[in-house]
Design a protein around this motif. Structure first.
Motif, PDB file in Angstrom:
ATOM      1  N   ARG A 118       8.128   5.859   6.368  1.00 53.29           N
ATOM      2  CA  ARG A 118       6.879   5.511   5.693  1.00 53.29           C
ATOM      3  C   ARG A 118       6.176   4.420   6.491  1.00 53.29           C
ATOM      4  N   LEU A 176      -3.904  -0.315   4.683  1.00 51.93           N
ATOM      5  CA  LEU A 176      -3.810   1.141   4.750  1.00 51.93           C
ATOM      6  C   LEU A 176      -4.685   1.690   3.627  1.00 51.93           C
ATOM      7  N   THR A 183      -7.120   5.157   1.916  1.00 53.09           N
ATOM      8  CA  THR A 183      -7.407   6.575   1.818  1.00 53.09           C
ATOM      9  C   THR A 183      -8.683   6.738   1.016  1.00 53.09           C
ATOM     10  N   VAL A 230      -3.880   1.709  -0.182  1.00 56.59           N
ATOM     11  CA  VAL A 230      -2.644   2.425  -0.532  1.00 56.59           C
ATOM     12  C   VAL A 230      -1.486   1.459  -0.291  1.00 56.59           C
ATOM     13  N   PHE A 268       2.015   5.279   3.646  1.00 58.06           N
ATOM     14  CA  PHE A 268       1.930   6.722   3.856  1.00 58.06           C
ATOM     15  C   PHE A 268       3.296   7.284   4.225  1.00 58.06           C
ATOM     16  N   HIS A 271       1.633  13.067  10.623  1.00 63.41           N
ATOM     17  CA  HIS A 271       0.712  12.570   9.595  1.00 63.41           C
ATOM     18  C   HIS A 271      -0.564  12.129  10.297  1.00 63.41           C
ATOM     19  N   LEU A 275      -4.043  10.226  10.492  1.00 59.31           N
ATOM     20  CA  LEU A 275      -4.944   9.206   9.966  1.00 59.31           C
ATOM     21  C   LEU A 275      -6.305   9.606  10.509  1.00 59.31           C
ATOM     22  N   ASP A 334      -6.667   9.387   5.093  1.00 51.59           N
ATOM     23  CA  ASP A 334      -5.855   8.191   5.319  1.00 51.59           C
ATOM     24  C   ASP A 334      -6.307   7.527   6.619  1.00 51.59           C
TER      25      ASP A 334
END
Length: 158
Positions: free
Chosen positions: A59, A73, A75, A89, A93, A101, A103, A108
């Motif tokens: 994470r 962070l 979103t 967030v 994430f 993932h 961004l 995000d």
């Protein structure tokens, strides 16, 4: 570790950093870029691809940079009326093992709040990403004020 292995590892890490790739603890960051919406913006954002090659879920839990008073962070979420707004967030994430993932704009991202300097096209922003298990990765993020949404980056089928 032998001197030869150490030199090879250091040279490989330097080459990857120069190529726009940062790695640590099995996490790899590619295609990072930052932008501001106007020259006078007090905030900006960074976008990138994060690949988890660790074999375990991880994470992204925090980020740090000296270009802003706060780095968070964020979103985008829609409210009951369909109006999109950015939200912090706090839990970070999730990045499952073996997955990528993104961004990206409209999703995000890393948010720079209270910029301490103006970000010009071509500048480089030092950014530290903090992962729950993999630890910290230092990323040199180029400022790209000309990039359009959806341009650049590797294409993944995730």
């Amino acid at each position: 570790m032998s001197l030869k292995s150490f030199v090879f590892a250091a040279t490989s890490a330097a080459a990857l950093t120069l190529a726009g790739v940062a790695m640590a603890g099995g996490m790899m960051v590619e295609d990072a870029y930052a932008r501001v919406s106007t020259k006078m913006s007090a905030s900006g954002a960074a976008f990138m691809q994060i690949m988890n090659d660790t074999g375990a879920d991880d994470r992204l839990i925090d980020a740090h940079s000296d270009v802003a008073e706060r780095v968070e962070l964020h979103t985008h979420q829609g409210d009951a009326n369909g109006v999109m707004k950015m939200v912090h967030v706090e839990e970070g994430f999730a990045i499952p093992a073996g997955e990528v993932h993104m961004l990206k704009r409209g999703g995000d991202h890393v948010m720079f709040l209270g910029l301490t300097q103006t970000l010009h096209h071509g500048d480089v922003v030092p950014l530290t990403l903090v992962f729950e298990k993999a630890g910290e990765i230092n990323v040199e993020v180029p400022v790209d004020l000309e990039r359009k949404p959806g341009h650049g980056g590797m294409k993944h089928n995730n």
